[in-house]
Design an enzyme around this catalytic site. Sequence first.
Site, mmCIF file in Angstrom:
data_model
loop_
_atom_site.group_PDB
_atom_site.id
_atom_site.type_symbol
_atom_site.label_atom_id
_atom_site.label_comp_id
_atom_site.label_asym_id
_atom_site.label_seq_id
_atom_site.Cartn_x
_atom_site.Cartn_y
_atom_site.Cartn_z
ATOM 1 N N HIS A 1 6.290 34.956 -2.725
ATOM 2 C CA HIS A 1 5.691 34.752 -1.402
ATOM 3 C C HIS A 1 5.826 35.988 -0.488
ATOM 4 O O HIS A 1 4.865 36.387 0.156
ATOM 5 C CB HIS A 1 6.350 33.532 -0.739
ATOM 6 N N TYR B 1 5.799 25.511 2.371
ATOM 7 C CA TYR B 1 4.947 24.656 3.215
ATOM 8 C C TYR B 1 5.412 23.190 3.215
ATOM 9 O O TYR B 1 4.851 22.360 3.936
ATOM 10 C CB TYR B 1 3.476 24.700 2.776
HETATM 11 N N1 LIG Z 1 1.045 34.326 1.837
HETATM 12 C C1 LIG Z 1 1.349 34.171 3.119
HETATM 13 O O1 LIG Z 1 2.317 34.725 3.623
HETATM 14 C C2 LIG Z 1 0.482 33.286 3.958
HETATM 15 C C3 LIG Z 1 0.602 33.308 5.356
HETATM 16 C C4 LIG Z 1 -0.238 32.475 6.099
HETATM 17 C C5 LIG Z 1 -1.152 31.663 5.445
HETATM 18 N N2 LIG Z 1 -1.237 31.641 4.072
HETATM 19 C C6 LIG Z 1 -2.206 30.783 3.361
HETATM 20 O O2 LIG Z 1 -3.499 31.115 3.847
HETATM 21 C C7 LIG Z 1 -4.139 29.939 4.341
HETATM 22 C C8 LIG Z 1 -5.095 30.298 5.456
HETATM 23 O O3 LIG Z 1 -4.416 30.919 6.523
HETATM 24 P P1 LIG Z 1 -4.238 30.224 7.945
HETATM 25 O O4 LIG Z 1 -4.149 28.751 7.745
HETATM 26 O O5 LIG Z 1 -3.113 30.908 8.633
HETATM 27 O O6 LIG Z 1 -5.538 30.647 8.740
HETATM 28 P P2 LIG Z 1 -7.115 30.354 8.646
HETATM 29 O O7 LIG Z 1 -7.443 29.611 7.408
HETATM 30 O O8 LIG Z 1 -7.762 31.659 8.877
HETATM 31 O O9 LIG Z 1 -7.349 29.459 9.920
HETATM 32 C C9 LIG Z 1 -6.995 28.112 9.940
HETATM 33 C C10 LIG Z 1 -7.358 27.532 11.290
HETATM 34 O O10 LIG Z 1 -8.749 27.701 11.499
HETATM 35 C C11 LIG Z 1 -9.371 26.425 11.724
HETATM 36 N N3 LIG Z 1 -10.655 26.467 11.013
HETATM 37 C C12 LIG Z 1 -10.850 26.641 9.682
HETATM 38 N N4 LIG Z 1 -12.165 26.680 9.389
HETATM 39 C C13 LIG Z 1 -12.826 26.530 10.564
HETATM 40 C C14 LIG Z 1 -14.191 26.489 10.928
HETATM 41 N N5 LIG Z 1 -15.151 26.637 10.009
HETATM 42 N N6 LIG Z 1 -14.511 26.321 12.234
HETATM 43 C C15 LIG Z 1 -13.542 26.193 13.175
HETATM 44 N N7 LIG Z 1 -12.229 26.214 12.895
HETATM 45 C C16 LIG Z 1 -11.860 26.386 11.600
HETATM 46 C C17 LIG Z 1 -8.426 25.390 11.182
HETATM 47 O O11 LIG Z 1 -8.484 24.214 11.945
HETATM 48 P P3 LIG Z 1 -8.921 22.773 11.316
HETATM 49 O O12 LIG Z 1 -7.969 22.441 10.217
HETATM 50 O O13 LIG Z 1 -8.799 21.877 12.501
HETATM 51 O O14 LIG Z 1 -10.358 22.937 10.833
HETATM 52 C C18 LIG Z 1 -7.074 26.066 11.387
HETATM 53 O O15 LIG Z 1 -6.603 25.832 12.694
HETATM 54 C C19 LIG Z 1 -2.957 29.068 4.763
HETATM 55 O O16 LIG Z 1 -3.332 27.729 4.958
HETATM 56 C C20 LIG Z 1 -2.015 29.282 3.604
HETATM 57 O O17 LIG Z 1 -2.430 28.525 2.490
HETATM 58 C C21 LIG Z 1 -0.436 32.460 3.335
#
Ligand SMILES: NC(=O)c1ccc[n+]([C@@H]2O[C@H](COP(=O)([O-])OP(=O)(O)OC[C@H]3O[C@@H](n4cnc5c(N)ncnc54)[C@H](OP(=O)(O)O)[C@@H]3O)[C@@H](O)[C@H]2O)c1
Length: 282
Positions: A114, A56
């Site tokens: 990862h 990241y």
């Molecule tokens: N291990 C892996 O391969 C892998 C892959 C992908 C992700 N990850 C980890 O998992 C975490 C979460 O996954 P993700 O970031 O892909 O998806 P997510 O957390 O499901 O969604 C994030 C998105 O949703 C928005 N959001 C969050 N809470 C909200 C709410 N209550 N109301 C409206 N919008 C909301 C955020 O925007 P705002 O910031 O504008 O609120 C952002 O655009 C990542 O940040 C990372 O740390 C790991």
Amino acid sequence: MDVAQTAAIPDVELDGGVRIPLVGLGTSGLLGQPSVHAVSTALRQGYRLIDTASRYNNEMSVGMGLRDSGVPRGEVLVQTKLGGGDQGFDEAITAAKESARRLGVSYLDVYLIHWPNPTLGRMVESWKALLTLADEGYVRTVGVSNFKQHQLQTLFDETGRWPALNQIQCSPSLARTELRAFMADHDIHAQAWHPTGRKEGMLGEPEILRLARKYGKSPTQISLRWAVQQGIGVIPKSSHAGRQRENVDLFDFEFDLDDMTALAGLDRGERAARDSDVEEEF
Ligand SMILES: NC(=O)c1ccc[n+]([C@@H]2O[C@H](COP(=O)([O-])OP(=O)(O)OC[C@H]3O[C@@H](n4cnc5c(N)ncnc54)[C@H](OP(=O)(O)O)[C@@H]3O)[C@@H](O)[C@H]2O)c1
């Protein structure tokens, strides 16, 4: 906000004894000052688990946010991941120490591989390195991410030790039922990435909207509650203080059996999830 004004987030005990909150902050895509601010704000609002990865490119700003928050280091679980380009025994030992240096911490709480990256053929050597880091006390608990059943089994067959945690793509639209059952059999905690399911368009599903109305919650909260009610950890990413609060406000309502049956109907099945037998990340 005062550090004492915190939300209570339930935790679960991992194999090995470390307790991990059911909700943490994801940080993918957060860079520079917005990253510092998001991490600091989340910690001051009660978050105690921060998820990052060398991939990241934000470990330094995540560490700055940790110090900026004023929350004592010992109260926070710092979770980061081994990138594909650093797989291998010696490489993984060095990479963990480089991650800790960038984060500005003397130990890591959770360190994960990862992605399995099968064409590299180094997942077992990497897993042995993580076990060594844990045995030496440099990392409190070790696990993996995006591993399927047979990949988890390979790690166990080669070392006699299961990961404590597997971070997987998971939400009501990707329930990963069989994988989670296998993990439960071996005491491997499930932690969901992309737990809101918004990229799959799940938050507009009629059943999600119906439950949001029924419980007076947002569609995002319905998706996150589905996970935590089953003991699945979630790490939603938000850079907004209000949405961060919303994402931990999940523990004052409970789905009944009919609700859970309705949510089970949203599962698109294993084939809709990213497949770590063919997909690789470096
Ligand atoms: N291990 C892996 O391969 C892998 C892959 C992908 C992700 N990850 C980890 O998992 C975490 C979460 O996954 P993700 O970031 O892909 O998806 P997510 O957390 O499901 O969604 C994030 C998105 O949703 C928005 N959001 C969050 N809470 C909200 C709410 N209550 N109301 C409206 N919008 C909301 C955020 O925007 P705002 O910031 O504008 O609120 C952002 O655009 C990542 O940040 C990372 O740390 C790991």
